[in-house]
Design a protein around this motif. Structure first.
Motif, mmCIF file in Angstrom:
data_model
loop_
_atom_site.group_PDB
_atom_site.id
_atom_site.type_symbol
_atom_site.label_atom_id
_atom_site.label_comp_id
_atom_site.label_asym_id
_atom_site.label_seq_id
_atom_site.Cartn_x
_atom_site.Cartn_y
_atom_site.Cartn_z
ATOM 1 N N PRO A 27 3.593 9.270 -1.828
ATOM 2 C CA PRO A 27 4.312 9.867 -0.459
ATOM 3 C C PRO A 27 3.041 9.918 0.629
ATOM 4 C CG PRO A 27 5.182 10.969 -2.083
ATOM 5 C CD PRO A 27 3.952 10.286 -2.875
ATOM 6 N N ARG A 28 3.343 9.410 1.925
ATOM 7 C CA ARG A 28 2.303 9.471 2.777
ATOM 8 C C ARG A 28 1.991 10.947 2.986
ATOM 9 N NH1 ARG A 28 3.222 6.973 8.678
ATOM 10 N NH2 ARG A 28 5.381 7.940 8.307
ATOM 11 N N THR A 29 0.696 11.106 3.323
ATOM 12 C CA THR A 29 0.272 12.586 3.669
ATOM 13 C C THR A 29 0.692 13.060 5.192
ATOM 14 O OG1 THR A 29 -1.747 11.703 4.642
ATOM 15 C CG2 THR A 29 -1.936 11.969 2.299
ATOM 16 N N ARG A 30 0.584 14.381 5.153
ATOM 17 C CA ARG A 30 0.791 15.025 6.591
ATOM 18 C C ARG A 30 0.050 14.182 7.796
ATOM 19 N NH1 ARG A 30 0.538 21.385 8.152
ATOM 20 N NH2 ARG A 30 1.409 21.052 10.189
ATOM 21 N N PHE A 31 -1.134 13.713 7.455
ATOM 22 C CA PHE A 31 -2.026 13.097 8.245
ATOM 23 C C PHE A 31 -1.452 11.725 8.811
ATOM 24 C CE2 PHE A 31 -5.309 9.851 8.854
ATOM 25 C CZ PHE A 31 -6.000 10.240 9.990
ATOM 26 N N ASP A 32 -1.061 11.227 7.825
ATOM 27 C CA ASP A 32 -0.566 9.828 8.023
ATOM 28 C C ASP A 32 0.662 9.919 8.938
ATOM 29 O OD1 ASP A 32 -2.502 8.122 6.483
ATOM 30 O OD2 ASP A 32 -1.491 8.825 4.677
ATOM 31 N N VAL A 33 1.461 10.965 8.527
ATOM 32 C CA VAL A 33 2.844 10.828 9.143
ATOM 33 C C VAL A 33 2.451 11.161 10.761
ATOM 34 C CG1 VAL A 33 5.096 12.289 9.612
ATOM 35 C CG2 VAL A 33 4.282 11.597 7.339
ATOM 36 N N ARG A 34 1.568 12.049 10.891
ATOM 37 C CA ARG A 34 1.211 12.637 12.247
ATOM 38 C C ARG A 34 0.555 11.372 13.172
ATOM 39 N NH1 ARG A 34 0.187 18.197 13.371
ATOM 40 N NH2 ARG A 34 -1.693 17.584 14.392
ATOM 41 N N ILE A 35 -0.200 10.472 12.385
ATOM 42 C CA ILE A 35 -0.683 9.567 13.308
ATOM 43 C C ILE A 35 0.370 8.449 13.614
ATOM 44 C CG2 ILE A 35 -3.182 9.874 12.981
ATOM 45 C CD1 ILE A 35 -2.805 7.617 10.957
ATOM 46 N N ASN A 36 1.348 8.165 12.662
ATOM 47 C CA ASN A 36 2.400 7.241 13.054
ATOM 48 C C ASN A 36 3.812 7.629 12.575
ATOM 49 O OD1 ASN A 36 3.704 4.717 13.703
ATOM 50 N ND2 ASN A 36 2.637 3.667 12.051
ATOM 51 N N PRO A 37 4.295 8.833 13.189
ATOM 52 C CA PRO A 37 5.482 9.368 13.073
ATOM 53 C C PRO A 37 6.769 8.402 13.268
ATOM 54 C CG PRO A 37 4.694 9.891 15.169
ATOM 55 C CD PRO A 37 3.715 9.195 14.565
ATOM 56 N N GLY A 38 7.672 8.528 12.211
ATOM 57 C CA GLY A 38 8.904 7.678 12.187
ATOM 58 C C GLY A 38 8.450 6.386 11.715
ATOM 59 N N ALA A 39 7.602 6.013 11.025
ATOM 60 C CA ALA A 39 6.975 4.613 10.512
ATOM 61 C C ALA A 39 7.784 4.547 9.199
ATOM 62 C CB ALA A 39 5.519 4.493 10.350
ATOM 63 N N VAL A 40 8.068 3.274 8.746
ATOM 64 C CA VAL A 40 8.801 2.910 7.530
ATOM 65 C C VAL A 40 7.784 2.115 6.947
ATOM 66 C CG1 VAL A 40 10.916 3.269 8.240
ATOM 67 C CG2 VAL A 40 10.061 1.011 8.414
ATOM 68 N N ARG A 41 7.701 2.073 5.414
ATOM 69 C CA ARG A 41 7.091 1.075 4.558
ATOM 70 C C ARG A 41 7.412 -0.297 4.971
ATOM 71 N NH1 ARG A 41 5.739 -0.773 -1.049
ATOM 72 N NH2 ARG A 41 7.480 0.265 -1.651
ATOM 73 N N TRP A 42 6.522 -1.169 5.393
ATOM 74 C CA TRP A 42 6.865 -2.594 5.752
ATOM 75 C C TRP A 42 6.713 -3.348 4.464
ATOM 76 C CZ3 TRP A 42 2.921 -6.172 8.374
ATOM 77 C CH2 TRP A 42 3.466 -7.609 8.433
ATOM 78 N N ARG A 43 5.257 -3.372 3.910
ATOM 79 C CA ARG A 43 4.887 -4.213 2.964
ATOM 80 C C ARG A 43 3.715 -3.605 2.288
ATOM 81 N NH1 ARG A 43 2.832 -10.138 4.834
ATOM 82 N NH2 ARG A 43 2.078 -10.138 2.803
ATOM 83 N N SER A 44 3.713 -3.937 0.909
ATOM 84 C CA SER A 44 2.348 -3.499 0.247
ATOM 85 C C SER A 44 1.493 -5.013 -0.549
ATOM 86 C CB SER A 44 2.529 -2.611 -1.031
ATOM 87 O OG SER A 44 2.983 -1.228 -0.375
ATOM 88 N N PHE A 45 0.316 -5.093 -0.395
ATOM 89 C CA PHE A 45 -0.332 -6.029 -1.019
ATOM 90 C C PHE A 45 -1.669 -5.903 -1.670
ATOM 91 C CE2 PHE A 45 -1.653 -5.918 3.391
ATOM 92 C CZ PHE A 45 -2.804 -6.016 3.193
ATOM 93 N N LEU A 46 -1.997 -6.570 -2.774
ATOM 94 C CA LEU A 46 -3.191 -6.458 -3.349
ATOM 95 C C LEU A 46 -4.066 -6.890 -2.329
ATOM 96 C CD1 LEU A 46 -4.432 -5.838 -6.259
ATOM 97 C CD2 LEU A 46 -4.269 -8.383 -6.476
ATOM 98 N N SER A 47 -5.227 -5.861 -2.201
ATOM 99 C CA SER A 47 -6.362 -6.222 -1.171
ATOM 100 C C SER A 47 -7.531 -6.232 -1.900
ATOM 101 C CB SER A 47 -6.442 -5.160 -0.134
ATOM 102 O OG SER A 47 -6.442 -3.771 -0.754
ATOM 103 N N SER A 48 -7.677 -5.986 -3.194
ATOM 104 C CA SER A 48 -8.895 -6.395 -3.991
ATOM 105 C C SER A 48 -8.634 -6.052 -5.306
ATOM 106 C CB SER A 48 -10.175 -5.401 -3.614
ATOM 107 O OG SER A 48 -9.927 -3.979 -4.005
ATOM 108 N N GLU A 49 -9.360 -6.929 -6.164
ATOM 109 C CA GLU A 49 -9.151 -6.723 -7.680
ATOM 110 C C GLU A 49 -10.463 -7.050 -8.406
ATOM 111 O OE1 GLU A 49 -6.495 -9.913 -9.038
ATOM 112 O OE2 GLU A 49 -6.929 -11.160 -7.197
ATOM 113 N N GLY A 50 -10.425 -6.814 -9.695
ATOM 114 C CA GLY A 50 -11.401 -6.946 -10.430
ATOM 115 C C GLY A 50 -11.139 -6.683 -11.919
#
Length: 211
Positions: A104-127
């Motif tokens: 779940p998004r933190t309170r901080f994340d909600v405050r900087i972009n209120p009303g946002a919905v998850r658009w997409r997730s992707f692998l950004s690094s791997e090992g």
């Protein structure tokens, strides 16, 4: 109140979120193909449309007093309003985790972009070590541009408290990526880029690459 997208009435927040996500996916594919939404990679792909502005005189990276913090916001808002006045914009923010499904998004994340919905997730690094596997989760809001409406988000980006922030028009022709030290801007074409670059020439890097 029902919300409209391209003539279609959307009556619930869930429907609105679905519409934002679907439309953004379609436009992103048209503009950037299968490329992941990683803001710092876009300048290298579109150098003829890109310009970087620094947020403080002398290319100082971080503000250390109230005057400098005000200068950072002033420069961001001046360019953002030149780009997006009278338009609706996508506001994209990201969270990061070690799993493909975000917590779940933190309170901080909600405050900087209120009303946002998850658009997409992707692998950004791997090992081979699971501790170094990272996923980026991008959240999107779509809203009319209002000067002065993004103090929390822009300040967080300037302090490196958040990353991979993008603000863009509905057609993704113009994209603004604030970061700690300045902003990368993609314009519709090189002519528009040159006009904006020359208008704020005092904010450019002295490095030949423009970085």
């Amino acid at each position: 109140m029902p919300w409209s997208w391209e003539g279609a009435v959307v009556s619930t927040e869930a429907q609105r979120g679905s519409a934002v996500s679907a439309t953004l996916s379609t436009v992103w594919r048209e503009r950037f193909g299968d490329r992941a939404p990683v803001a710092h990679e876009l300048p290298a792909r579109f150098p003829e449309r890109w310009v970087r502005f620094h947020s403080l005189p002398g290319s100082k990276r971080y503000a250390t007093d109230a005057f400098e913090r005000a200068t950072v916001l002033h420069r961001h808002y001046l360019v953002l309003t030149e780009l997006f006045a009278g338009r609706e914009v996508f506001i994209l923010t990201s969270t990061f985790s070690g799993a493909p499904h975000p917590p779940p998004r933190t309170r901080f994340d909600v405050r900087i972009n209120p009303g946002a919905v998850r658009w997409r997730s992707f692998l950004s690094s791997e090992g081979t070590d699971p501790e170094f596997i990272a996923f980026t989760h991008v959240y999107a809001a779509y809203t009319p541009w209002r000067d002065g409406s993004l103090d929390r988000l822009l300040s967080a980006a300037a302090q490196w408290r958040t990353a991979n922030v993008m603000i863009a028009d509905g057609g993704l022709e113009r994209l603004y990526h604030p970061y700690d030290g300045g902003a990368d801007v993609l314009l519709a074409d090189s002519v528009e880029r040159n006009v904006l670059r020359d208008r704020h020439a005092d904010w450019l890097s002295v490095h030949p690459s423009g970085m």
